[in-house]
Write a protein that holds these residues in place. Structure first.
Motif, mmCIF file in Angstrom:
data_model
loop_
_atom_site.group_PDB
_atom_site.id
_atom_site.type_symbol
_atom_site.label_atom_id
_atom_site.label_comp_id
_atom_site.label_asym_id
_atom_site.label_seq_id
_atom_site.Cartn_x
_atom_site.Cartn_y
_atom_site.Cartn_z
ATOM 1 N N GLY A 1 0.644 -0.942 0.059
ATOM 2 C CA GLY A 1 -0.016 0.135 -0.031
ATOM 3 C C GLY A 1 0.765 1.568 0.397
ATOM 4 N N ARG A 2 1.742 1.272 0.435
ATOM 5 C CA ARG A 2 2.645 2.675 0.626
ATOM 6 C C ARG A 2 4.014 2.800 -0.500
ATOM 7 N N SER A 3 3.901 1.747 -1.091
ATOM 8 C CA SER A 3 4.539 1.869 -2.057
ATOM 9 C C SER A 3 3.608 2.146 -3.260
ATOM 10 N N MET A 4 2.694 1.461 -3.590
ATOM 11 C CA MET A 4 1.724 1.875 -5.090
ATOM 12 C C MET A 4 1.448 3.380 -4.612
ATOM 13 N N ALA A 5 0.899 3.391 -2.929
ATOM 14 C CA ALA A 5 0.988 4.741 -3.107
ATOM 15 C C ALA A 5 1.471 6.107 -3.033
ATOM 16 N N VAL A 6 2.885 5.664 -3.142
ATOM 17 C CA VAL A 6 4.079 6.545 -3.883
ATOM 18 C C VAL A 6 3.499 6.573 -5.517
ATOM 19 N N LEU A 7 3.801 5.469 -6.302
ATOM 20 C CA LEU A 7 3.824 5.190 -7.582
ATOM 21 C C LEU A 7 2.134 5.997 -8.181
ATOM 22 N N LEU A 8 1.641 6.175 -7.643
ATOM 23 C CA LEU A 8 0.021 6.655 -8.159
ATOM 24 C C LEU A 8 0.066 8.111 -7.392
ATOM 25 N N CYS A 9 1.235 8.879 -6.799
ATOM 26 C CA CYS A 9 2.137 10.049 -6.483
ATOM 27 C C CYS A 9 2.263 10.764 -7.605
ATOM 28 N N SER A 10 3.419 9.622 -8.129
ATOM 29 C CA SER A 10 3.741 9.739 -9.677
ATOM 30 C C SER A 10 2.496 10.352 -11.083
ATOM 31 N N VAL A 11 2.005 9.085 -10.675
ATOM 32 C CA VAL A 11 1.143 9.513 -11.941
ATOM 33 C C VAL A 11 0.088 10.891 -11.979
ATOM 34 N N PHE A 12 -0.367 11.431 -10.905
ATOM 35 C CA PHE A 12 -0.822 12.414 -10.486
ATOM 36 C C PHE A 12 -0.206 13.764 -10.669
ATOM 37 N N LEU A 13 1.593 14.082 -10.601
ATOM 38 C CA LEU A 13 2.235 14.782 -10.657
ATOM 39 C C LEU A 13 2.680 14.723 -12.049
ATOM 40 N N VAL A 14 2.031 13.815 -12.695
ATOM 41 C CA VAL A 14 2.705 13.533 -14.719
ATOM 42 C C VAL A 14 1.423 14.469 -15.060
ATOM 43 N N ALA A 15 -0.034 14.200 -13.936
ATOM 44 C CA ALA A 15 -0.970 14.722 -14.854
ATOM 45 C C ALA A 15 -0.936 16.460 -14.654
ATOM 46 N N ASP A 16 -0.847 16.459 -13.520
ATOM 47 C CA ASP A 16 -0.077 18.002 -12.497
ATOM 48 C C ASP A 16 -0.169 18.948 -14.688
ATOM 49 N N GLN A 17 1.406 18.001 -14.347
ATOM 50 C CA GLN A 17 2.410 18.845 -16.114
ATOM 51 C C GLN A 17 1.873 18.411 -17.055
ATOM 52 N N ILE A 18 0.727 17.507 -17.229
ATOM 53 C CA ILE A 18 -0.255 17.449 -18.607
ATOM 54 C C ILE A 18 -0.963 18.692 -18.471
ATOM 55 N N HIS A 19 -1.739 18.370 -17.851
ATOM 56 C CA HIS A 19 -3.532 19.623 -17.254
ATOM 57 C C HIS A 19 -2.381 20.731 -17.191
ATOM 58 N N GLY A 20 -1.034 21.491 -17.459
ATOM 59 C CA GLY A 20 -0.902 22.419 -17.409
ATOM 60 C C GLY A 20 -0.241 23.224 -15.792
#
Length: 328
Positions: free
Chosen positions: A151-170
């Motif tokens: 769960g800890r590690s998956m949370a970090v992986l999902l954080c990376s997804v949302f950080l990439v989403a932040d870049q995509i969304h401007g």
């Protein structure tokens, strides 16, 4: 007691950052952070892990199937956007010990939504707030190897997804919001001692690979130079001091991610050399004395440098340093 220990580490790390940001600890940060890492005291025994899940498994499986089918069929984009409640339900089940639900279900659905641009601007920050909450990111982290790592590690992986989403969304996150996520993950990787890769019957733990994904995402962020270098230092110190051998590609992921930061400008590469200089000074130097600890850290270091050297655009200052390293 556990919460107070984590808060203490977090406070110490924040003070190190404040000093570094003011230019007072440029040369000493890698050593100071190593001291903090080596001072950590972990519990002798583990307590029962209750997987982080919510709702009935059957309902979750049906939801994952529906969203997956919609993504594959590439239906109307507006109809494929998930509402806040659905997205949060997926995140709240990301601690499942079921590989099919966690790795091949929730991760692929959330990353698929990100890749298709189906996450909404206003969903990014609440998702990151949940994923970096103490209850999620530091769950059982001060105990011996345990199932909460998934769960800890998956949370970090999902954080990376949302950080990439932040870049995509401007860049919908403010710099303060972005840094709060990175600072919490810096604390996480210093605390994390479970470096397992693929675990039979459970799937991927892969904590260091997932932190590498965050480091890679951060390289192109709006963070300051000090913030980027601080996070890179925390990742490298944690990697250097790991007592477990990396055998599932973690060395390659961390090497590539650090290069993504180091190649942004010459100053970053020079600072990475400063981190490298601390490495042989703060790890065992005699295999006859340290035995397995020496060999684990020596091979982790060697594999990391080998992965750096095969990259065509590696800065020359890094090449020069690596070539001067003694065999042991």
């Amino acid at each position: 007691m556990v919460v107070s220990k984590i808060n203490e580490v977090r406070d110490q790390l924040h003070r190190l950052y404040q000093s570094f940001e003011m230019g007072e600890a440029f040369d000493t940060l890698p050593d100071q952070m190593t001291d903090l890492k080596l001072s950590l005291v972990y519990a002798a025994r583990r307590t029962k892990v209750v997987p982080r899940t919510e709702g009935a498994v059957e309902d979750l499986q049906a939801l994952l199937k529906k969203v997956s089918v919609d993504l594959i069929n590439d239906e109307n984009e507006d109809e494929n956007k998930v509402d806040d409640e659905t997205l949060m339900l997926l995140l709240k089940n990301s601690g499942s010990l079921n590989e099919a639900i966690r790795d091949r279900g929730i991760f692929f659905v959330v990353s698929g939504l990100m890749n298709r641009g189906l996450l909404q601007d206003e969903q990014i920050w609440p998702a990151l707030q949940y994923l970096t909450s103490d209850e999620v990111l530091y769950d059982h982290i001060l105990e011996p190897e345990n199932d909460a790592v998934f769960g800890r590690s998956m949370a970090v992986l999902l954080c990376s997804v949302f950080l990439v989403a932040d870049q995509i969304h401007g860049r919908v996150l403010t710099r303060e919001q972005y840094w709060s996520v990175i600072e919490k993950i810096a604390c996480y990787i210093l605390l994390e001692q479970d470096a397992r890769g693929y675990v039979p019957n459970y799937g991927w733990a892969h904590a260091f690979t997932h932190v590498g994904n965050v480091l890679s995402a951060m390289a192109d962020s709006q963070l300051t130079r000090a913030q980027k270098l601080f996070f890179m230092t925390s990742v490298m110190v944690a990697y250097q001091q790991s007592t477990q051998s990396f055998s599932f590609g973690e060395d390659q992921r961390i090497a590539n991610a650090t290069l993504e930061v180091a190649t942004k400008e010459p100053f970053y590469a020079k600072y990475l050399v400063r981190i490298f200089q601390v490495w042989p000074q703060r790890t065992p130097t005699d295999p006859r004395v340290s035995g397995v600890d020496f060999w684990v850290k020596w091979y982790n270091r060697t594999h990391y440098f080998l992965n750096l050297m095969v990259v065509p655009d590696i800065p020359q200052v890094l090449v020069d340093f690596i070539k001067k390293l003694p065999e042991y």
